[in-house]
Every structure is written in C-alpha cells, then in structure tokens.
Design an enzyme around this catalytic site. Structure first.
Site, PDB file in Angstrom:
ATOM      1  CG  ASP A 177      10.093   5.550  -4.081  1.00  0.00           C
ATOM      2  OD1 ASP A 177       9.963   4.438  -3.565  1.00  0.00           O
ATOM      3  OD2 ASP A 177      11.199   5.941  -4.522  1.00  0.00           O
ATOM      4  CE  LYS A 210       8.673   2.803  -6.475  1.00  0.00           C
ATOM      5  NZ  LYS A 210       8.775   2.181  -5.137  1.00  0.00           N
TER       6      LYS A 210
HETATM    7  N1  GLU Z   1       7.617   3.475  -2.324  1.00  0.00           N
HETATM    8  C1  GLU Z   1       7.419   2.515  -1.279  1.00  0.00           C
HETATM    9  C2  GLU Z   1       8.112   1.221  -1.646  1.00  0.00           C
HETATM   10  O1  GLU Z   1       9.160   1.249  -2.257  1.00  0.00           O
HETATM   11  C3  GLU Z   1       5.970   2.378  -0.855  1.00  0.00           C
HETATM   12  C4  GLU Z   1       5.010   1.998  -1.941  1.00  0.00           C
HETATM   13  C5  GLU Z   1       3.538   2.019  -1.526  1.00  0.00           C
HETATM   14  O2  GLU Z   1       3.220   2.305  -0.385  1.00  0.00           O
HETATM   15  O3  GLU Z   1       2.738   1.705  -2.413  1.00  0.00           O
HETATM   16  O4  GLU Z   1       7.695   0.145  -1.299  1.00  0.00           O
END
Ligand code: GLU
Length: 450
Positions: free
Chosen positions: A170, A130
C-alpha cells in the site's frame, strides 16, 4: 419496519463512535457504508436477526506491536506496527501494509473495513484485513528500510500465512519492501510459503501485471462507467493526483486509451504539463530515483510546478482521478471540480473523497466511480498471484491482464445492478457497498454466530 431499520443502523453507528473514540476515518467509512445498506436490510430481515452489522464493525482481531530498529548512525527507533484482521467470512484476510507517519489504528481500521467489501466485489475468495506502521520511509537508506522490514516481520510472521492472512503493499510499501518482508518470513519459518505475501518480485512467485493492476483496473472500471453513460475516454482531459504506483499506471492506461493527463502531484506540490504528462519520466523520478515531483518541471520545459498539492483540484479537467490518499477531495475542492465542468470522478486511492464531497458530486450529477470497486483490480490480481502460487505456475502478462479486465467489467456490472435494484439509480457508491456486503453477509449467516 422501515423506521425501525433506520434506527437500528443509526444505533450501530452511534455505538461504533462511542466504542472507538477519536477514530474519525473509521467512523467516516462505517457511516458511509452502513447508511447505504438500509434498503438491503429492509428486504432481508435475517441480516438484522443475525446482527450482521454489529458483527461486521467489530474486527475479528486487532494486533498492535512494537517495531524496534536501528538507523545507519546506530540510533535506536521504536515504531508501532498494526495488523487488523477484520473479516474472514469469504476467505483468508487480505489487504496491504501501509508505511506512513500518519498511520494509526483509525487509518488501518478504515482501510480494513473498506477492504472487506472491495475484496468481496472481486468475486474471489478473500476476506478483509489491513496493516502497517507509522514508520516514515522518506529519506531512509535502503539498508534502514531492510532493517525496519525485518523487525516488522519478526512480529508479524506469527499472525499470517497463505491460508490465514496475506499482506501486500500500500502507500510506502512496494516491491522492495515486500521482498525484504518475504526474506525475513522465510528465514523465521523455514518455509517458502510463497502465497503468504503478494506483490512479490517475479523471481520468487510474483505475478505478471500485479504492478500495473490497480491503475489499469481504475481505468477499466471508469471506461465501463463512461460507456454506460454513452461516453468514453478518447480526447478527455484528465487530472490524476498522486505519483505512486496507482497513479502511474492509471495515467499509463488512460493515455493508451487516448486521454490526455495534464496534472499529477506528490505531498509537496503539483505539476501541470499542457503537453500531457510524460509518465515514464514520472516513474523514473518517483520510483527509480525516489525524488520529489518538483524534479519533473526542471527536466520538462512545458511543465510548471506549484507548491502545495490541494491546488491540483483547480486544474480544469473532464475527468478527475484521485490516486493519492484518503480525504484528498473535500467539499471545497468538490465545488471547484464541479464548477470546472468535470463529468466524472474515479477514486483510485482509498476513500479519497470526504462524505460531504461525495454527496455534492452525486447531487450535481457527476458520475462517481467508488474506490471499493474502482481500485479493486490491485487486490484482485493479488488473489490471482495467490492462485498461481498454489498451482506453482505462472500465467503470461496477457492472461493476467485479460482476467483483470473481466473482473473489473464484472465489478462494474454488479455495482450498477445493485444500485438499480435497490433504488439508487446511478449512485455506484451505494451499489458497490450493497453488492460487496450481500456476499459477506450471506456467508456470515451461513457460517453461524462466530
Ligand atoms: N493495498 C491495496 C488495496 O488497497 C492492495 C491490497 C492487496 O493486494 O492485498 O487494495
């Protein structure tokens, strides 16, 4: 052995707190996940021997960097950028970027930790990571956003790649930001590498249905959970917090399946519309015009606006779907939700319920669809986008949506079965943690101590 495992888990949690002081959100998720794994560790002593928990809670690497950018008046600003590459046991690091003033290392680490198990649950080969920044996109011009994204990528590019680490969106990062980030990546690398980011526009390698995926997935999961309990979504009254990408497509799918959504919110306040939310109007206001949700009540006579968003949990509903941000439902709100006769809570945002709220819901017999499983449709479809990029072709909307639905049904089955197998009944939170954990732990044992 039983007592021993409990002590080992408690010790790991204590160590995490001591080594990472003040990272409250990270402590919260570690405590929640690790405690639920005790029966698994009792059954598989190898996980203790290979120190899986100690290894899991320490990210592979944590990158923090300076992001300088210039606003439209020529003033210079410095923000902090993050990318935490948490675990790559089952595939390249995968997870979104969050741009929000509340972002700090604790927030990114809690999100990265959750992502490990979520990504594992999808059944696709993606590890957990992340990133993001404490940059506040609110009120910034389009060009300011572009300059920020370019500066952010000028550092990030050296740490990512289609087989290394694949960021996506996100909170505060949507299609526009992914486009600017991708443009800069391409310029620096002189390589198209489409699979380096997901959530791209359809014109340069994005996947159909990625925009809808998280929200649709939330409803597919909740539908399965209700079905298991002999219930469905038809004619249910629903409250959905938030008004971003996840919330909008959650509302859309819930309505398609016959439910009535009566309230939504943003960080300023909430709207109540007894006629049912006009989700197209919300999308227009929030995504196209980038305005506040207050606008909705000005344009729709049946709607009322209330300042402050916590009040949204006082709205009576059969089902509540928190889709805004972490810790939006505390014990106090949980008590009101239960008092209102709510039968199910589906977590669309990451870690929307405090540990106290979760405990209360489970004690009171409210069905809880846990975020790691429930909102996994977004990242699962990101993995489908990566697959399409590698194959250099694209599937139709229907093909992707069908795959997404299958994935969500499978996630529900895995979650339900793991909960049952380890004596957790219908505690799907424990089930999701366990099912997500086992695949990663087995890979970590097989790959050796690295
Ligand atoms: N931010 C999204 C999550 O919390 C998607 C992440 C992504 O597609 O890599 O899963």
């Amino acid at each position: 052995m039983k007592q021993n495992v409990k002590q080992i888990v408690e010790q790991v949690i204590e160590d995490v707190k001591a080594k990472n002081p003040l990272q409250e959100e990270f402590h919260q998720t570690v405590e929640e996940v690790l405690t639920s794994l005790i029966p698994v560790l009792e059954k598989n002593p190898n996980y203790i021997k290979y120190k899986i928990l100690d290894r899991l809670v320490e990210p592979d690497r944590q990158i923090m960097f300076r992001v300088p950018w210039t606003d439209d008046k020529g003033e210079i600003h410095i923000n902090r950028g993050f990318r935490v590459q948490f675990n790559s046991a089952i595939g390249p690091y995968k997870g979104g970027l969050r741009f929000h003033p509340s972002v700090n290392l604790s927030i990114i680490k809690f999100l990265g930790f959750e992502q490990i198990f979520k990504n594992s649950l999808t059944g696709l080969p993606i590890g957990g990571g992340k990133g993001g920044s404490d940059f506040n996109p609110k009120g910034k011009s389009d060009i300011e956003i572009m300059r920020f994204c370019q500066s952010f990528m000028t550092e990030l590019y050296r740490h990512i790649g289609p087989d290394v680490d694949v960021p996506a969106g996100d909170i505060g990062v949507g299609g526009r930001e992914i486009g600017y980030l991708y443009g800069q990546y391409k310029k620096i690398r002189n390589s198209t590498d489409q699979g380096v980011l997901t959530g791209k526009d359809l014109t340069f390698g994005g996947s159909l249905a990625r925009i809808q995926a998280t929200g649709y997935g939330v409803i597919y999961f909740v539908e399965e959970m209700l079905k298991e309990a002999g219930k469905d979504l038809k004619d249910k009254t629903i409250v959905v917090s938030g008004s971003g990408n996840v919330a909008i497509y959650t509302v859309k799918k819930a309505q398609e399946l016959g439910a009535k959504v009566v309230a939504m919110c943003d960080s300023d306040g909430y709207i109540f519309d007894e006629e049912g939310i006009d989700v197209e109007l919300i999308r227009q206001i929030k995504e196209v015009e980038r305005k506040r949700i207050k606008e909705y009540a000005m344009r729709k006579p049946s709607a009322k606006y209330f300042e402050g968003n916590k009040g949204i949990w006082t709205v009576k509903a059969d089902i509540v779907l928190p889709c805004a941000t972490q810790n939006e439902i505390d014990l106090e709100s949980a008590k009101i939700i239960v008092e209102n006769g709510t039968i199910a809570v589906g977590e669309g945002s990451n870690m929307p319920c405090t540990n106290e709220a979760i405990k209360y819901f489970l004690e009171k017999g409210v069905l809880l669809a846990p975020a790691k499983a429930t909102n996994a449709g977004g990242v699962a479809t990101s993995a489908l986008e990566m697959a399409q990029n590698s194959m250099r072709l694209s599937w139709t909307f229907e093909e992707v949506d069908e795959k997404l639905k299958d994935i969500m049904i499978n996630i529900f089955k895995k979650t339900r079965d793991a909960a049952k197998e380890y004596g957790y009944g219908t505690n799907y939170l424990a089930g999701a943690n366990i099912a997500g954990f086992i695949k990663v732990a087995d890979a970590m044992v097989a790959e050796g101590i690295v």
